[in-house]
Design a protein around this motif. Structure first.
Motif, mmCIF file in Angstrom:
data_model
loop_
_atom_site.group_PDB
_atom_site.id
_atom_site.type_symbol
_atom_site.label_atom_id
_atom_site.label_comp_id
_atom_site.label_asym_id
_atom_site.label_seq_id
_atom_site.Cartn_x
_atom_site.Cartn_y
_atom_site.Cartn_z
ATOM 1 N N ASP A 341 34.115 88.240 84.919
ATOM 2 C CA ASP A 341 33.850 89.487 85.646
ATOM 3 C C ASP A 341 33.603 90.595 84.624
ATOM 4 O O ASP A 341 34.538 91.218 84.113
ATOM 5 N N ALA A 342 32.327 90.845 84.311
ATOM 6 C CA ALA A 342 31.965 91.851 83.319
ATOM 7 C C ALA A 342 32.401 93.247 83.748
ATOM 8 O O ALA A 342 32.835 94.058 82.923
ATOM 9 N N GLU A 343 32.302 93.523 85.048
ATOM 10 C CA GLU A 343 32.701 94.833 85.559
ATOM 11 C C GLU A 343 34.199 95.054 85.349
ATOM 12 O O GLU A 343 34.622 96.146 84.936
ATOM 13 N N ALA A 344 35.016 94.036 85.631
ATOM 14 C CA ALA A 344 36.466 94.157 85.457
ATOM 15 C C ALA A 344 36.827 94.368 83.987
ATOM 16 O O ALA A 344 37.709 95.180 83.656
ATOM 17 N N LEU A 345 36.154 93.658 83.104
ATOM 18 C CA LEU A 345 36.403 93.841 81.675
ATOM 19 C C LEU A 345 36.058 95.266 81.253
ATOM 20 O O LEU A 345 36.811 95.923 80.532
ATOM 21 N N ALA A 346 34.904 95.742 81.708
ATOM 22 C CA ALA A 346 34.458 97.076 81.334
ATOM 23 C C ALA A 346 35.442 98.141 81.822
ATOM 24 O O ALA A 346 35.808 99.066 81.078
ATOM 25 N N ARG A 347 35.874 98.035 83.062
ATOM 26 C CA ARG A 347 36.792 99.032 83.623
ATOM 27 C C ARG A 347 38.152 98.990 82.916
ATOM 28 O O ARG A 347 38.794 100.026 82.729
ATOM 29 N N ALA A 348 38.585 97.802 82.535
ATOM 30 C CA ALA A 348 39.863 97.697 81.816
ATOM 31 C C ALA A 348 39.771 98.356 80.440
ATOM 32 O O ALA A 348 40.686 99.076 80.020
ATOM 33 N N CYS A 349 38.657 98.128 79.746
ATOM 34 C CA CYS A 349 38.478 98.734 78.425
ATOM 35 C C CYS A 349 38.405 100.258 78.522
ATOM 36 O O CYS A 349 38.988 100.980 77.711
ATOM 37 N N GLU A 350 37.685 100.745 79.511
ATOM 38 C CA GLU A 350 37.523 102.182 79.688
ATOM 39 C C GLU A 350 38.805 102.834 80.186
ATOM 40 O O GLU A 350 39.100 103.985 79.853
ATOM 41 N N GLY A 351 39.592 102.097 80.961
ATOM 42 C CA GLY A 351 40.759 102.688 81.600
ATOM 43 C C GLY A 351 42.029 102.685 80.778
ATOM 44 O O GLY A 351 43.047 103.230 81.206
ATOM 45 N N LEU A 352 41.999 102.082 79.590
ATOM 46 C CA LEU A 352 43.212 102.061 78.771
ATOM 47 C C LEU A 352 43.575 103.475 78.326
ATOM 48 O O LEU A 352 42.755 104.198 77.758
ATOM 49 N N GLY A 353 44.800 103.861 78.574
ATOM 50 C CA GLY A 353 45.269 105.181 78.156
ATOM 51 C C GLY A 353 45.995 105.088 76.841
ATOM 52 O O GLY A 353 45.439 104.646 75.841
ATOM 53 N N ASP A 354 47.259 105.476 76.822
ATOM 54 C CA ASP A 354 48.079 105.398 75.612
ATOM 55 C C ASP A 354 48.471 103.938 75.391
ATOM 56 O O ASP A 354 49.301 103.375 76.117
ATOM 57 N N THR A 355 47.870 103.320 74.401
ATOM 58 C CA THR A 355 48.090 101.888 74.169
ATOM 59 C C THR A 355 49.216 101.605 73.179
ATOM 60 O O THR A 355 49.562 100.444 72.967
ATOM 61 N N ARG A 356 49.775 102.623 72.560
ATOM 62 C CA ARG A 356 50.764 102.391 71.495
ATOM 63 C C ARG A 356 51.988 101.616 71.982
ATOM 64 O O ARG A 356 52.397 100.646 71.326
ATOM 65 N N PRO A 357 52.614 101.974 73.121
ATOM 66 C CA PRO A 357 53.789 101.191 73.561
ATOM 67 C C PRO A 357 53.458 99.719 73.786
ATOM 68 O O PRO A 357 54.241 98.837 73.391
ATOM 69 N N MET A 358 52.311 99.434 74.420
ATOM 70 C CA MET A 358 51.929 98.049 74.665
ATOM 71 C C MET A 358 51.680 97.313 73.352
ATOM 72 O O MET A 358 52.109 96.162 73.162
ATOM 73 N N ALA A 359 50.987 97.975 72.417
ATOM 74 C CA ALA A 359 50.670 97.343 71.141
ATOM 75 C C ALA A 359 51.933 97.062 70.331
ATOM 76 O O ALA A 359 52.058 96.003 69.697
ATOM 77 N N LEU A 360 52.887 97.975 70.339
ATOM 78 C CA LEU A 360 54.138 97.770 69.596
ATOM 79 C C LEU A 360 54.950 96.624 70.190
ATOM 80 O O LEU A 360 55.539 95.822 69.464
ATOM 81 N N ALA A 361 54.977 96.544 71.519
ATOM 82 C CA ALA A 361 55.697 95.454 72.178
ATOM 83 C C ALA A 361 55.046 94.106 71.855
ATOM 84 O O ALA A 361 55.728 93.108 71.598
ATOM 85 N N ALA A 362 53.713 94.081 71.861
ATOM 86 C CA ALA A 362 52.989 92.848 71.553
ATOM 87 C C ALA A 362 53.240 92.422 70.113
ATOM 88 O O ALA A 362 53.420 91.228 69.810
ATOM 89 N N GLN A 363 53.270 93.389 69.204
ATOM 90 C CA GLN A 363 53.513 93.084 67.796
ATOM 91 C C GLN A 363 54.896 92.471 67.589
ATOM 92 O O GLN A 363 55.053 91.452 66.896
ATOM 93 N N ALA A 364 55.904 93.074 68.202
ATOM 94 C CA ALA A 364 57.270 92.562 68.065
ATOM 95 C C ALA A 364 57.390 91.164 68.657
ATOM 96 O O ALA A 364 58.045 90.278 68.088
ATOM 97 N N ASP A 365 56.742 90.944 69.789
ATOM 98 C CA ASP A 365 56.799 89.635 70.442
ATOM 99 C C ASP A 365 56.128 88.571 69.587
ATOM 100 O O ASP A 365 56.655 87.465 69.419
ATOM 101 N N ALA A 366 54.946 88.891 69.035
ATOM 102 C CA ALA A 366 54.217 87.917 68.214
ATOM 103 C C ALA A 366 55.011 87.539 66.972
ATOM 104 O O ALA A 366 55.034 86.376 66.556
ATOM 105 N N ARG A 367 55.686 88.526 66.381
ATOM 106 C CA ARG A 367 56.472 88.237 65.176
ATOM 107 C C ARG A 367 57.645 87.312 65.465
ATOM 108 O O ARG A 367 58.040 86.517 64.615
ATOM 109 N N SER A 368 58.184 87.394 66.675
ATOM 110 C CA SER A 368 59.324 86.542 67.014
ATOM 111 C C SER A 368 58.908 85.153 67.476
ATOM 112 O O SER A 368 59.617 84.179 67.252
#
Length: 393
Positions: A341-368
């Motif tokens: 779904d190209a439209e869904a991908l596009a809207r998700a990319c455009e709609g991302l707001g403050d990504t720092r909390p999500m990115a930090l959580a993902a980083q900690a999870d990947a390291r563990s």
């Protein structure tokens, strides 16, 4: 770089009491399985294990990639598979012709375990391993519907390792599911990249304004990874985004027909200025860190390396809700959208707001979850379960 270790001989194999593990590789191109195996080998206890790489091409890319590790040449390299070649009687005949030389090779070098990591190597070595009396570890990194996993693994594999729950063998009367375990691929979890500096370098190279939204696609240009869908998504974003957008495609087409199709789609969608083919680049994590978002449109992907690398360097992820993507990003560690779904991908990319909390959580999870040490511990436990009760003297 250190010189390669001396090649194994029958004499020194006989005097070595460590568990001897053979990693045969077909062809001569580097992929995620080679990176994973090298990380594993560097974390195995050298007092307990003697890992040996077997290559079809002496002095080739794979041999050089494992230059610091012990190597032997495939005794039946004339039977190598050609990427993209259809399964034919001739191809099957070449594989059969290599059975006896490979079985003799394994017996002569007193190999305890053959650990195969891709479909072609499984086809070339699985039966030879069992003929030689060696245990077979079938490491599955592909689609759970793969022919070899469905038909050969139940008969030949001592254990099956799957890179995700998605990649596990299907249940059934003829299945290796009861001998299968999930062992996630290993990563260097100490990885750190200055994203601001990486982004600045990429902005300068592209010659675009600093407010440009940089969306990265990383991987081979093959149908499963949906490179054409990525182009469609960029075309949708032209009408959605209030800022300039660049779709950066890091990778290469394995077949010329895909390269032609990709360039044609880019022209048809009128995004020649927004989509740039960046080629294959290393180190990959640096370029992932340089992007504002990693986009993973792949469907049926067992477990993507670039996705976890993005988690480790703190790059936000938008991915298709399919395959191993779901398992890697469970718990809100990225944005998942419906597949194809190209439209869904596009809207998700455009709609991302403050990504720092999500990115930090993902980083900690990947390291563990995805460290090389944790991977080696899990694989070593499987090797120990397969260790002969008494080594031959």
């Amino acid at each position: 770089m250190n010189a390669p270790l001396p090649r194994l001989t029958s004499a020194d194999a006989a005097g070595d009491k460590r568990l001897r593990i053979c990693f045969p590789f077909s062809g001569d191109s580097i992929g995620g399985s080679h990176i994973s195996v090298r990380g594993l080998m560097e974390h195995l206890d050298p007092a307990l294990y003697r890992p040996i790489i077997v290559t079809e091409v002496p002095g080739g890319m794979i041999a050089n990639f494992f230059a610091r590790h012990e190597q032997l040449d495939d005794p039946a390299a004339h039977g190598l598979f050609v990427p993209g070649e259809a399964f034919t009687l001739r191809k099957f005949g070449r594989t059969l012709a290599g059975l006896l030389p490979r079985a003799r090779f394994l017996r002569r070098n007193r190999i305890d375990i053959v650990h195969v990591n891709d479909g072609r190597s499984s086809a070339n070595w699985a039966l030879a391993a069992r003929m030689a009396g060696a245990k077979l570890v079938w490491h599955h990194r592909g689609d759970p519907g793969a022919l070899g996993l469905r038909l050969l693994a139940p008969a030949l594999a001592s254990r099956v390792l799957a890179v995700s729950s998605f990649a596990l063998p299907h249940k059934g009367l003829w299945s290796a599911r009861d001998r299968a375990s999930v062992v996630h691929s290993p990563f260097d979890t100490s990885l750190e990249v200055d994203r601001a500096k990486a982004r600045d370098a990429l902005i300068r190279e592209l010659g675009v304004s600093p407010d440009t939204l940089l969306l990265g696609y990383f991987g081979a240009f093959v149908p499963r990874k949906r490179p054409l869908l990525f182009v469609d998504m960029i075309a949708r974003l032209k009408g959605l985004s209030g800022r300039p957008v660049m779709g950066l495609m890091f990778g290469e087409a394995r077949l010329p027909v895909m390269d032609v199709a990709l360039r044609r789609r880019t022209a048809e969608k009128g995004v020649g200025d927004q989509v740039k083919l960046m080629g294959y680049r290393t180190p990959g994590p640096f370029w992932i860190a340089a992007c504002d978002q990693l986009v993973v449109p792949a469907v049926g992907e067992p477990f993507g390396r670039t996705l976890v690398e993005a988690m480790l360097v703190g790059t936000p992820i938008v991915a298709a809700r399919s395959g191993g993507n779901i398992e890697a990003l469970e718990g809100g560690l990225g944005i998942l959208v419906e597949p194809d779904d190209a439209e869904a991908l596009a809207r998700a990319c455009e709609g991302l707001g403050d990504t720092r909390p999500m990115a930090l959580a993902a980083q900690a999870d990947a390291r563990s979850r995805f460290s090389e040490a944790a991977h080696a511990t899990k694989v070593s436990a499987i090797y120990e379960a397969l260790r002969p009760c008494a080594k031959e003297q």
